[in-house]
Design an enzyme around this catalytic site. Structure first.
Site, short mmCIF file in Angstrom:
data_model
loop_
_atom_site.label_atom_id
_atom_site.label_comp_id
_atom_site.label_asym_id
_atom_site.label_seq_id
_atom_site.Cartn_x
_atom_site.Cartn_y
_atom_site.Cartn_z
N LYS A 159 0.84 -1.21 0.00
CA LYS A 159 0.00 0.00 0.00
C LYS A 159 0.88 1.26 0.00
O LYS A 159 2.07 1.19 0.29
CB LYS A 159 -0.93 -0.02 1.22
CG LYS A 159 -0.20 -0.03 2.55
CD LYS A 159 -1.17 -0.29 3.71
CE LYS A 159 -0.45 -0.31 5.05
NZ LYS A 159 -1.33 -0.75 6.15
N TYR A 180 16.23 30.28 5.86
CA TYR A 180 15.08 30.90 6.53
C TYR A 180 15.31 31.05 8.02
O TYR A 180 15.84 30.14 8.66
CB TYR A 180 13.84 30.04 6.33
CG TYR A 180 13.22 30.13 4.95
CD1 TYR A 180 12.79 31.36 4.44
CD2 TYR A 180 13.06 28.98 4.19
CE1 TYR A 180 12.22 31.44 3.18
CE2 TYR A 180 12.48 29.05 2.93
CZ TYR A 180 12.07 30.28 2.43
OH TYR A 180 11.50 30.36 1.20
C1 PLP Z 1 -0.54 -1.69 6.88
C2 PLP Z 1 -1.08 -2.99 7.33
C3 PLP Z 1 -0.24 -4.09 7.47
C4 PLP Z 1 1.27 -4.00 7.35
O1 PLP Z 1 1.80 -3.52 8.55
P1 PLP Z 1 3.37 -3.46 8.84
O2 PLP Z 1 3.46 -3.09 10.26
O3 PLP Z 1 3.94 -2.43 7.93
O4 PLP Z 1 3.91 -4.81 8.55
C5 PLP Z 1 -0.82 -5.31 7.77
N1 PLP Z 1 -2.15 -5.43 7.94
C6 PLP Z 1 -2.99 -4.38 7.86
C7 PLP Z 1 -4.44 -4.58 8.07
C8 PLP Z 1 -2.48 -3.12 7.57
O5 PLP Z 1 -3.31 -2.08 7.49
#
Ligand code: PLP
Length: 373
Positions: free
Chosen positions: A41, A268
């Site tokens: 994702k 800045y």
């Molecule tokens: C983002 C997510 C993961 C992955 O989590 P990590 O801690 O990056 O391994 C797994 N399951 C769900 C439901 C998530 O939203």
């Protein structure tokens, strides 16, 4: 092997050898019957979802998780094969897109199941169970709702899963709560089994679920952050600590060099005053590229010609300045390393996340916004 393009200004390099190394390390910890589900994702946590998923396909990973339907479609259009699970809610108006792209949709609650089911389009779904995080899912004790979704004609329930809310914690109460979540999930599964329901694929752990509870035997582990070779926080001490190697590094260029007199201020807010006659380099990357504005402790910096150049003043949106007075051979056009792919280095994602008060997950996924790989 390094893949890196778009080298004009600032870019991400992805170390695919490290990615493969991490996959093998994680597979070694997992029980034999368990399969790695790669969480890609948010553009694979800023690494580039298509690039990452393609390589994972090549090395035998055939299960993926994304947050949104459009992330899933992007992967299918790029020719990614295997299961692609959408972790978030998708409205029923997009049910044809789910089907046509052979995506697997999460059923986030009972109402969602009804909404999808009445469209009379047969799709694959995984049922999300809420075991105590209270984000998404059918409550763990609503056994009748769970069974009724499993029996819905147009929903092909190929998986049931839940999510642990504090699997990363070493705190006694948090460990007890995680164990409670595991028991709630397993009890539900046992009840379904006792009621003669044929169990689909089951999954519960994400990265820390695997690292801290490696003995659980479900069908998938959903790995995100560990796959990219870093822990969420550098100070975490999970029960098992595989040798993980960061996949991402970030490079930029020196675009301007100047001599600045002692007493002059840089950037800045005039926060950095030259204590001597100095050579200041301007580098083509800033917080608009995803670097936290408060990223560097005053003592740190970026790497030019194998040396650390301390930051001079505040990071701007598109640029930053560093003091290169002690680094002799710097030239305009030189490539600089802003984040590197070594966990032991001051330029590691883990160090930078820590010094800017966030977790690596957030730092990484913000990097993909303007700079490309
Ligand atoms: C983002 C997510 C993961 C992955 O989590 P990590 O801690 O990056 O391994 C797994 N399951 C769900 C439901 C998530 O939203």
């Amino acid at each position: 092997m390094k893949a890196g393009y778009y080298k004009e200004r600032a870019w991400i390099e992805v170390n695919l050898a490290h990615l493969e190394h991490n996959v093998r390390q994680l597979q070694k910890i997992m029980p034999e019957s368990c399969e790695l589900m790669a969480v890609v994702k948010t553009d694979a946590y800023g690494h580039g979802a298509v690039l990452i998923a393609k390589h994972l396909n090549r090395i035998g990973v055939h299960a993926f998780a994304v947050a949104t339907i459009d992330e899933g479609i992007q992967l299918r259009k790029a020719g990614i094969h295997g299961m692609i699970l959408i972790l978030g809610y998708t409205g029923p108006e997009r049910i044809r897109d789910i089907k046509n792209n052979r995506l697997t949709q999460t059923v986030v609650d009972y109402k969602h199941a009804i909404e999808l089911s009445v469209r009379r389009v047969r799709i694959r779904v995984h049922l999300k169970i809420d075991t105590g995080m209270h984000r998404l899912g059918i409550p763990f004790d609503s056994i009748r709702d769970v069974q009724s979704v499993i029996q819905m004609k147009y929903l092909n329930v190929t998986g049931i899963y839940s999510h642990l809310s504090c699997a990363d914690s070493e705190d006694t109460d948090d460990i007890a709560f995680t164990r409670l979540q595991i028991v709630r999930f397993q009890n539900l599964i046992d009840t379904l089994n006792d009621n003669g329901i044929q169990l689909p694929k089951l999954h519960l752990q994400s990265s820390y679920g695997l690292l801290n509870y490696p003995d659980l035997k479900y069908d998938y582990v959903r790995c995100g952050i560990a796959l990219y070779g870093v822990l969420s926080s550098a100070s975490d001490k999970p029960k098992v600590s595989p040798d993980l190697r960061p996949v991402l590094s970030v490079k930029a260029r020196v675009t301007h060099l100047q001599n600045v007199n002692r007493g002059e201020a840089i950037g800045y807010g005039r926060t950095f005053i030259c204590e001597r006659d100095s050579i200041i380099a301007t580098v083509s990357i800033g917080y608009g590229d995803g670097l936290p504005r408060n990223m560097y402790p005053a003592s740190a910096g970026i790497m030019i010609n194998e040396k650390i150049a301390p930051l001079a003043g505040r990071i701007s949106m598109d640029q930053l300045m560093v003091d290169v007075t002690d680094i002799k051979s710097v030239k305009e056009g030189n490539i600089v390393t802003v984040i590197n792919d070594q966990n032991s280095c001051v330029l590691s994602v883990q160090q930078l996340a820590e010094s800017s008060g966030t977790i690596t997950n957030e730092l990484l996924c913000r990097l993909g916004c303007r700079i490309k790989h």
